[in-house]
Design a protein around this motif. Structure first.
Motif, PDB file in Angstrom:
ATOM      1  N   ARG A   1       0.832  -1.200   0.000  1.00  0.00           N
ATOM      2  CA  ARG A   1       0.000   0.000   0.000  1.00  0.00           C
ATOM      3  C   ARG A   1       0.861   1.242   0.000  1.00  0.00           C
ATOM      4  NH1 ARG A   1       2.105   2.642   3.924  1.00  0.00           N
ATOM      5  NH2 ARG A   1       1.266   2.697   6.042  1.00  0.00           N
ATOM      6  N   MET A   2       0.283   2.326  -0.553  1.00  0.00           N
ATOM      7  CA  MET A   2       0.868   3.662  -0.453  1.00  0.00           C
ATOM      8  C   MET A   2      -0.249   4.667  -0.244  1.00  0.00           C
ATOM      9  SD  MET A   2       3.907   3.977  -3.307  1.00  0.00           S
ATOM     10  CE  MET A   2       3.110   2.935  -4.524  1.00  0.00           C
ATOM     11  N   PHE A   3       0.019   5.673   0.573  1.00  0.00           N
ATOM     12  CA  PHE A   3      -0.926   6.778   0.686  1.00  0.00           C
ATOM     13  C   PHE A   3      -0.760   7.698  -0.526  1.00  0.00           C
ATOM     14  CE2 PHE A   3      -1.034   5.438   5.093  1.00  0.00           C
ATOM     15  CZ  PHE A   3      -2.379   5.589   5.390  1.00  0.00           C
ATOM     16  N   CYS A   4      -1.844   8.395  -0.854  1.00  0.00           N
ATOM     17  CA  CYS A   4      -1.840   9.256  -2.032  1.00  0.00           C
ATOM     18  C   CYS A   4      -2.166  10.695  -1.664  1.00  0.00           C
ATOM     19  CB  CYS A   4      -2.884   8.783  -3.047  1.00  0.00           C
ATOM     20  SG  CYS A   4      -2.531   7.178  -3.757  1.00  0.00           S
ATOM     21  N   ASP A   5      -1.627  11.602  -2.441  1.00  0.00           N
ATOM     22  CA  ASP A   5      -2.092  12.983  -2.446  1.00  0.00           C
ATOM     23  C   ASP A   5      -3.073  13.109  -3.605  1.00  0.00           C
ATOM     24  OD1 ASP A   5      -0.464  14.046  -0.296  1.00  0.00           O
ATOM     25  OD2 ASP A   5       1.244  13.771  -1.654  1.00  0.00           O
ATOM     26  N   ILE A   6      -4.157  13.847  -3.398  1.00  0.00           N
ATOM     27  CA  ILE A   6      -5.171  14.013  -4.434  1.00  0.00           C
ATOM     28  C   ILE A   6      -4.910  15.334  -5.160  1.00  0.00           C
ATOM     29  CG2 ILE A   6      -7.636  14.071  -4.935  1.00  0.00           C
ATOM     30  CD1 ILE A   6      -6.541  11.429  -3.743  1.00  0.00           C
ATOM     31  N   VAL A   7      -4.808  15.262  -6.492  1.00  0.00           N
ATOM     32  CA  VAL A   7      -4.512  16.448  -7.292  1.00  0.00           C
ATOM     33  C   VAL A   7      -5.556  16.596  -8.389  1.00  0.00           C
ATOM     34  CG1 VAL A   7      -2.032  16.281  -6.804  1.00  0.00           C
ATOM     35  CG2 VAL A   7      -2.953  15.214  -8.875  1.00  0.00           C
ATOM     36  N   MET A   8      -5.630  17.799  -8.919  1.00  0.00           N
ATOM     37  CA  MET A   8      -6.520  18.099 -10.036  1.00  0.00           C
ATOM     38  C   MET A   8      -5.823  17.713 -11.347  1.00  0.00           C
ATOM     39  SD  MET A   8      -8.892  19.218  -8.162  1.00  0.00           S
ATOM     40  CE  MET A   8     -10.086  19.831  -9.354  1.00  0.00           C
ATOM     41  N   PRO A   9      -6.578  17.624 -12.436  1.00  0.00           N
ATOM     42  CA  PRO A   9      -5.966  17.241 -13.719  1.00  0.00           C
ATOM     43  C   PRO A   9      -4.798  18.129 -14.138  1.00  0.00           C
ATOM     44  CG  PRO A   9      -8.350  17.065 -13.878  1.00  0.00           C
ATOM     45  CD  PRO A   9      -8.056  17.697 -12.541  1.00  0.00           C
ATOM     46  N   ASP A  10      -4.788  19.395 -13.690  1.00  0.00           N
ATOM     47  CA  ASP A  10      -3.668  20.277 -14.059  1.00  0.00           C
ATOM     48  C   ASP A  10      -2.463  20.109 -13.130  1.00  0.00           C
ATOM     49  OD1 ASP A  10      -4.474  21.464 -11.709  1.00  0.00           O
ATOM     50  OD2 ASP A  10      -4.974  23.412 -12.581  1.00  0.00           O
ATOM     51  N   GLY A  11      -2.556  19.165 -12.181  1.00  0.00           N
ATOM     52  CA  GLY A  11      -1.449  18.901 -11.275  1.00  0.00           C
ATOM     53  C   GLY A  11      -1.482  19.678  -9.977  1.00  0.00           C
ATOM     54  N   SER A  12      -2.411  20.610  -9.839  1.00  0.00           N
ATOM     55  CA  SER A  12      -2.498  21.387  -8.600  1.00  0.00           C
ATOM     56  C   SER A  12      -3.141  20.550  -7.500  1.00  0.00           C
ATOM     57  CB  SER A  12      -3.316  22.662  -8.826  1.00  0.00           C
ATOM     58  OG  SER A  12      -4.645  22.335  -9.215  1.00  0.00           O
ATOM     59  N   ALA A  13      -2.778  20.841  -6.250  1.00  0.00           N
ATOM     60  CA  ALA A  13      -3.308  20.075  -5.117  1.00  0.00           C
ATOM     61  C   ALA A  13      -4.805  20.298  -4.978  1.00  0.00           C
ATOM     62  CB  ALA A  13      -2.597  20.492  -3.834  1.00  0.00           C
ATOM     63  N   SER A  14      -5.522  19.241  -4.636  1.00  0.00           N
ATOM     64  CA  SER A  14      -6.956  19.354  -4.383  1.00  0.00           C
ATOM     65  C   SER A  14      -7.184  19.970  -3.007  1.00  0.00           C
ATOM     66  CB  SER A  14      -7.624  17.973  -4.440  1.00  0.00           C
ATOM     67  OG  SER A  14      -8.929  18.038  -3.909  1.00  0.00           O
ATOM     68  N   TYR A  15      -8.006  20.998  -2.960  1.00  0.00           N
ATOM     69  CA  TYR A  15      -8.305  21.629  -1.679  1.00  0.00           C
ATOM     70  C   TYR A  15      -9.279  20.800  -0.853  1.00  0.00           C
ATOM     71  CZ  TYR A  15      -5.671  25.802  -2.786  1.00  0.00           C
ATOM     72  OH  TYR A  15      -4.639  26.665  -3.070  1.00  0.00           O
ATOM     73  N   ALA A  16      -9.793  19.705  -1.441  1.00  0.00           N
ATOM     74  CA  ALA A  16     -10.717  18.834  -0.713  1.00  0.00           C
ATOM     75  C   ALA A  16     -10.009  17.635  -0.102  1.00  0.00           C
ATOM     76  CB  ALA A  16     -11.827  18.358  -1.646  1.00  0.00           C
ATOM     77  N   ASP A  17      -8.698  17.539  -0.273  1.00  0.00           N
ATOM     78  CA  ASP A  17      -7.940  16.393   0.227  1.00  0.00           C
ATOM     79  C   ASP A  17      -7.510  16.659   1.671  1.00  0.00           C
ATOM     80  OD1 ASP A  17      -6.252  14.258   0.664  1.00  0.00           O
ATOM     81  OD2 ASP A  17      -4.664  14.977  -0.686  1.00  0.00           O
ATOM     82  N   PRO A  18      -8.003  15.875   2.657  1.00  0.00           N
ATOM     83  CA  PRO A  18      -7.608  16.115   4.049  1.00  0.00           C
ATOM     84  C   PRO A  18      -6.106  16.063   4.264  1.00  0.00           C
ATOM     85  CG  PRO A  18      -9.479  14.611   3.940  1.00  0.00           C
ATOM     86  CD  PRO A  18      -8.987  14.794   2.534  1.00  0.00           C
TER      87      PRO A  18
END
Length: 446
Positions: free
Chosen positions: A91-108
């Motif tokens: 397993r690996m934890f993930c960071d959630i990003v938008m299609p343009d590569g910017s960080a998702s502001y909804a990702d805890p």
């Protein structure tokens, strides 16, 4: 790709890993998982794995649904409960990003990383050390029936051939196989209640470890034919399950909370941090204690605080400054006793850190120390000492949080809005329920 990604790709071959689970949490703190084949992982490192964000609680509106899960190679671990039979699973934890590569502001996870970034700008690293409590039941709970605890033992009890000690031994073995260090474990005060304390680490690593911890505990319980729960208060007459968390700030290798010769060896920075957490305690309660049930844990005293105060080695206070040990300045810390073990750790730690930093930035004055058992005081005595209550229920916590600039800024607009709307819906659903208490009390007489 960097060295860490190369290490993961080599480990996949050397350990015969056939499945890689990519983990992340929704806004409420529920773990999400998508499995990918090892052959897809190189692309996942560079481009992420696409998914429909609108299907995840609080992540995206339908018209902005496309999102990417970007694996964090530093979190790679083999899942020990999947490796005993056949090919390994990792397993690996993930960071959630938008299609343009910017960080998702909804990702805890990103909420916590943003707050840690603000601390880093001031030269601080935030460390946390959680004491996680939970209950073990003999069977999966059935609707309408009170669960049966796995044992009738009490605090620190040791019993020969104890199911609890066997459970803790297996769980700790699995946790340490995944690189999660355990400091202590013991039976807690409630029947079937356990506590396992994780060794201190930076707050992001700790939050990842807590999510892994919950999964490991449930997996071990299921393998033994029992049930584990992190519900804050599963029984009316037994203690609730908290997650007392020891926290400290470091400036490089130096503990910013330590000052030789100061009262309790606690520095000005440490005192201002405590003042910040106290001042904003009611505002952040909705994320440190996010469930309707959380506030029942905090109603009757004992280990769960209901009042906003601090004290030196005072276990009735919301924040405790542990006893200083000579020549142990690096271990100077504070213990926050409000957090329960069912919170979203990414949001909870972000809110606590933001409140503490606000105290440092604005030079908050630390109020008078609570020297007595706060629960033994009368309401008038508490008022005279300036000791205010924490929110008494989820509704109060929501109402206060809705007007909190600190919480809105820390969580970001999207998480703040969704989280509070979800909590409001939970409260409305709860207050519309007719309880067993009401029927038992009223049907015979009304």
């Amino acid at each position: 790709m960097g060295k860490q990604e190369d290490f993961v790709l080599r480990a996949l071959e050397e350990r015969d890993v056939r499945f890689v689970r990519l983990w992340f949490t929704d806004v409420l703190g529920f773990l999400k998982s998508v499995a990918v084949a090892p052959a897809e992982l190189e692309g996942a490192f560079s481009e992420g794995i696409g998914f429909d964000g609108s299907a995840i609680e609080g992540f995206a509106r339908v018209y902005e649904a496309d999102m990417l899960a970007l694996p964090d190679p530093t979190t790679f671990q083999i899942l020990p409960w999947r490796s005993s039979e056949g090919p390994a699973t990792a397993r690996m934890f993930c960071d959630i990003v938008m299609p343009d590569g910017s960080a998702s502001y909804a990702d805890p996870r990103n909420v916590l990383k943003r707050t840690l970034g603000k601390a880093a700008e001031q030269g601080f690293t935030f460390y946390t050390h959680p004491e996680i409590e939970f209950y073990l039941f003999k069977d999966e709970p059935r609707p309408g029936e009170e669960p049966v605890p796995m044992d009738r033992s009490g605090y620190f009890d040791h019993a020969a051939h104890s199911h609890g000690s066997d459970f803790r031994r297996e769980a700790i073995t699995m946790l340490e196989a995944m690189g999660i260090s355990v400091e202590f474990s013991h039976h807690e005060a409630g029947p079937g209640q356990q506590e396992i304390d994780l060794r201190y680490a930076d707050a992001l690593t700790t939050a990842d470890n807590i999510m892994t911890f919950r999964t490991v505990i449930r997996e071990v319980a299921l393998s033994q034919g029992i049930w584990a729960t992190f519900m804050p208060k599963p029984f009316t007459s037994h203690p609730g399950s908290g997650m007392h968390t020891h926290v400290s700030l470091f400036e490089g290798d130096q503990n910013a909370f330590y000052e030789a010769g100061a009262e309790y060896q606690l520095s000005k920075t440490g005192r201002q941090f405590i003042a910040g957490v106290l001042k904003h305690a009611s505002e952040i309660s909705v994320v440190t204690n996010q469930w309707v049930n959380s506030y029942k844990r905090m109603m009757f005293g004992g280990e769960a605080p209901s009042y906003i105060c601090w004290g030196h080695n005072n276990r009735s206070a919301m924040i405790r400054v542990p006893m200083y040990k000579p020549m142990k300045g690096q271990s100077t810390r504070i213990e926050l006793r409000t957090i329960d073990s069912a919170c979203n750790p990414y949001l909870a730690y972000a809110a606590v850190l933001a409140a503490g930093l606000k105290g440092i930035e604005n030079g908050y004055e630390l109020p008078r120390e609570a020297e007595d058992d706060v629960w033994a005081l009368t309401e008038r005595e508490r008022r005279s000492l300036g000791i205010e209550p924490l929110p008494k229920n989820l509704n109060e916590a929501i109402t206060i949080a809705e007007h909190s600039e600190l919480l809105a800024e820390t969580l970001g607009e999207q998480v703040f809005d969704f989280f509070l709307r979800n909590k409001r819906a939970e409260w409305d659903e709860y207050r519309g329920q007719v309880s067993v208490f009401e029927r038992d009390r009223m049907l015979p007489v009304l």
